[in-house]
Write an enzyme that holds these catalytic residues in place. Structure first.
Site, PDB file in Angstrom:
ATOM      1  N   TYR A   1      15.712  90.575 139.336  1.00  0.00           N
ATOM      2  CA  TYR A   1      16.011  92.009 139.382  1.00  0.00           C
ATOM      3  C   TYR A   1      16.727  92.544 138.145  1.00  0.00           C
ATOM      4  O   TYR A   1      17.033  93.732 138.071  1.00  0.00           O
ATOM      5  CB  TYR A   1      16.839  92.312 140.643  1.00  0.00           C
ATOM      6  CG  TYR A   1      16.133  91.870 141.901  1.00  0.00           C
ATOM      7  CD1 TYR A   1      14.894  92.419 142.249  1.00  0.00           C
ATOM      8  CD2 TYR A   1      16.671  90.882 142.726  1.00  0.00           C
ATOM      9  CE1 TYR A   1      14.231  92.010 143.390  1.00  0.00           C
ATOM     10  CE2 TYR A   1      16.005  90.472 143.874  1.00  0.00           C
ATOM     11  CZ  TYR A   1      14.788  91.030 144.199  1.00  0.00           C
ATOM     12  OH  TYR A   1      14.124  90.623 145.325  1.00  0.00           O
TER      13      TYR A   1
ATOM     14  N   HIS B   1       8.067  97.817 142.191  1.00  0.00           N
ATOM     15  CA  HIS B   1       8.946  96.662 142.436  1.00  0.00           C
ATOM     16  C   HIS B   1       9.462  96.166 141.104  1.00  0.00           C
ATOM     17  O   HIS B   1       8.688  96.013 140.154  1.00  0.00           O
ATOM     18  CB  HIS B   1       8.198  95.541 143.160  1.00  0.00           C
ATOM     19  CG  HIS B   1       7.669  95.999 144.480  1.00  0.00           C
ATOM     20  ND1 HIS B   1       8.488  96.193 145.563  1.00  0.00           N
ATOM     21  CD2 HIS B   1       6.426  96.370 144.850  1.00  0.00           C
ATOM     22  CE1 HIS B   1       7.757  96.661 146.567  1.00  0.00           C
ATOM     23  NE2 HIS B   1       6.502  96.780 146.162  1.00  0.00           N
TER      24      HIS B   1
END
Ligand code: DQA
Length: 216
Positions: free
Chosen positions: A25, A102
């Protein structure tokens, strides 16, 4: 050129960016990510609104209210992506063009992350580009909105409506400023449950009570 209103919507656990595995992330906190998206959106002449929640019902209700208040949605539902059919159905009800994003490359992670219940409703899915994926998504959404907005005819000055009548074209409102019942002023661009679309459940905690720095 009209300014399109875009809701940037984040689901469960994304408020915890900065604490989550940076390998997947990256290192930005959620607030930093929203600020970056805010800048990109404004560079593209879009009017962004931000919403994040860890409560599935709050996201459902937000999407229920989206039609007529926004022209498009950029959505990263987090883990709900993979199984939350209620969010899928609410996104369908929102009836505005959407792009799925995403941060991580969900296609190359665990098997259960490879399936998305919303991708069939979205114009595109952007995955694995980190924060840059949002810029890509905003650009794609803007290109789409520009391409489907009816152009006034020289004789009548009224829209031809041709692009709106195609059944496979997501609905775009004739006038983005025309939003009777819009509970908030147009210039409210804040994060989380306090965002432009007023989620009725005031008890839903806001993980991001302050707006991106650019708005302060
Ligand atoms: C995510 C991917 C999901 O599988 C995960 O549950 C998330 C974040 C992403 O942005 O890469 O919370 O949506």
């Amino acid at each position: 050129m009209r300014r399109f209103r875009v809701a940037v919507v984040h689901g469960v656990n994304l408020d915890q960016l900065g604490r989550r595995n940076p390998e997947h992330y990256g290192g930005l906190t959620f607030r930093e990510l929203e600020r970056q998206i805010d800048e990109w959106a404004k560079d593209l002449d879009l009017t962004p609104r931000f919403f994040q929640t860890n409560h599935e019902g709050a996201l459902v209700e937000y999407l229920h209210r989206a039609e007529g208040l926004v022209d498009g949605i950029v959505i990263n539902p987090g883990a709900w992506t993979h199984y939350a059919y209620a969010i899928r159905d609410a996104l369908e009800l929102a009836a505005v063009p959407a792009i799925e994003v995403h941060l991580s490359n969900v296609h190359e992670r665990e098997q259960w992350r490879r399936h998305s219940v919303i991708s069939e409703l979205c114009l595109a899915t952007v995955a694995g580009q980190g924060p840059d994926g949002y810029r890509d998504a905003l650009q794609q959404l803007r290109d789409h909105l520009v391409s489907v907005v009816p152009v006034p005819t020289p004789s009548t000055g009224t829209p031809t409506g041709e692009t709106l009548s195609r059944p496979d074209t997501p609905r775009v409102h004739d006038d983005p400023d025309e939003s009777p019942g819009d509970p908030l002023p147009d210039d409210v661009n804040v994060s989380a449950a306090t965002d432009g679309i007023d989620v009725p459940d005031a008890d839903v905690p806001s993980a991001n009570p302050e707006p991106p720095a650019a708005d302060r």
